[in-house]
Design a protein around this motif. Sequence first.
Motif, PDB file in Angstrom:
ATOM      1  N   GLU A  30      -3.893  -6.410  -7.708  1.00 46.24           N
ATOM      2  CA  GLU A  30      -5.233  -7.002  -7.852  1.00 46.24           C
ATOM      3  C   GLU A  30      -5.587  -7.100  -9.345  1.00 46.24           C
ATOM      4  N   ASP A  70       7.926   8.387   2.229  1.00 47.66           N
ATOM      5  CA  ASP A  70       6.556   7.961   2.536  1.00 47.66           C
ATOM      6  C   ASP A  70       5.538   8.867   1.839  1.00 47.66           C
ATOM      7  N   ASP A 130      -9.189   3.352  -5.100  1.00 51.27           N
ATOM      8  CA  ASP A 130      -9.120   2.738  -3.759  1.00 51.27           C
ATOM      9  C   ASP A 130      -8.089   1.611  -3.709  1.00 51.27           C
ATOM     10  N   LYS A 139      -4.697   1.829  -1.402  1.00 49.50           N
ATOM     11  CA  LYS A 139      -4.417   0.774  -0.421  1.00 49.50           C
ATOM     12  C   LYS A 139      -3.027   0.174  -0.667  1.00 49.50           C
ATOM     13  N   TYR A 140      -2.704  -0.058  -1.942  1.00 52.59           N
ATOM     14  CA  TYR A 140      -1.394  -0.593  -2.305  1.00 52.59           C
ATOM     15  C   TYR A 140      -0.272   0.357  -1.855  1.00 52.59           C
ATOM     16  N   GLN A 150      -0.371   2.603   0.491  1.00 60.41           N
ATOM     17  CA  GLN A 150      -0.298   2.672   1.955  1.00 60.41           C
ATOM     18  C   GLN A 150       0.277   1.388   2.550  1.00 60.41           C
ATOM     19  N   ASP A 151      -0.224   0.243   2.092  1.00 57.49           N
ATOM     20  CA  ASP A 151       0.148  -1.045   2.719  1.00 57.49           C
ATOM     21  C   ASP A 151       1.472  -1.602   2.204  1.00 57.49           C
ATOM     22  N   GLN A 152       1.716  -1.496   0.906  1.00 56.12           N
ATOM     23  CA  GLN A 152       2.906  -2.116   0.312  1.00 56.12           C
ATOM     24  C   GLN A 152       4.090  -1.153   0.188  1.00 56.12           C
ATOM     25  N   CYS A 153       3.796   0.132   0.067  1.00 59.06           N
ATOM     26  CA  CYS A 153       4.873   1.106  -0.184  1.00 59.06           C
ATOM     27  C   CYS A 153       5.118   2.025   1.014  1.00 59.06           C
ATOM     28  N   GLY A 154       4.289   1.899   2.044  1.00 55.58           N
ATOM     29  CA  GLY A 154       4.471   2.722   3.242  1.00 55.58           C
ATOM     30  C   GLY A 154       4.131   4.187   3.055  1.00 55.58           C
ATOM     31  N   LYS A 187       2.377   7.592   3.430  1.00 51.53           N
ATOM     32  CA  LYS A 187       1.548   8.245   4.454  1.00 51.53           C
ATOM     33  C   LYS A 187       0.755   9.417   3.864  1.00 51.53           C
ATOM     34  N   GLN A 231      -8.801  10.614   1.322  1.00 52.45           N
ATOM     35  CA  GLN A 231      -7.449  10.068   1.495  1.00 52.45           C
ATOM     36  C   GLN A 231      -6.417  10.765   0.613  1.00 52.45           C
TER      37      GLN A 231
END
Length: 244
Positions: free
Chosen positions: A26, A40, A109, A113-114, A116-120, A122, A145
């Motif tokens: 972003e 993860d 944030d 998000k990056y 979690q969503d792009q790198c998996g 956890k 988080q």
Amino acid sequence: QMADPFLYNTGERSNYGCLGQEVQIEHIKAYICRPSFFTDKAVIVVHDIFGWLFPDIRYIVDLIAGHGYITICPDFFKGTDPWKTTDHWADFADWMKHHDPMKVDKEADVVLKYLQDQCGAKKIGLVGFSWGGMAVHHLMLKNPQVAAGVSLYGSIIRDSEERYNLLNPTFFIFGEKDHTISLNQITLLDEKLNQYCKVAYKIKVYPGQVHGFAQLKPEDMKPDDKPYIEEARKDMMDWIKTFV
């Protein structure tokens, strides 16, 4: 009045060939280093006043990645100038007004998000140095988080009861000879955390160490300091490995 609050001798630094790469997430540039195998688990590193390009902080990112974590250091200054060794300390308070370590939530944030969503990722931990140590303390009060945090010599500021209600396990590392943080402040932090904090926390003071001690590359360490620097890093990684 904040007098020379984060001054440590950046001195002559050896060059460092980074192992990771730069990415754009972003509105934020970031330096990321991944281990050679899938994981993860991730760690966000929050830089000090010298910013995300400073070789010492990139060395730390690579070091943590070597322990098996996707490790990322975003530019929390969002493209604005970091503090430079040529800047005048008289201007520091003014610079800090535009670089508030309590105003990192939006960038954190985006990076969470990056991861979690792009790198998996956890589970995500947080490590920060000096300015970044203050940011870690703030984020551990605000962002559930983040599974665990390590705050290294972040000045202890804004004493209020909500400063101690940490959401997840947090480890505070200090140097005994840090002229920016008094032992009285550290004692108070311990007393207040003992009173208000409902999660695991730890405070440790490393003998003879000055501000900024824990991020030096091996060839930049003084022999007397080396055992304490190595101990602090081992303690930092043990904390992360326990919770992340």
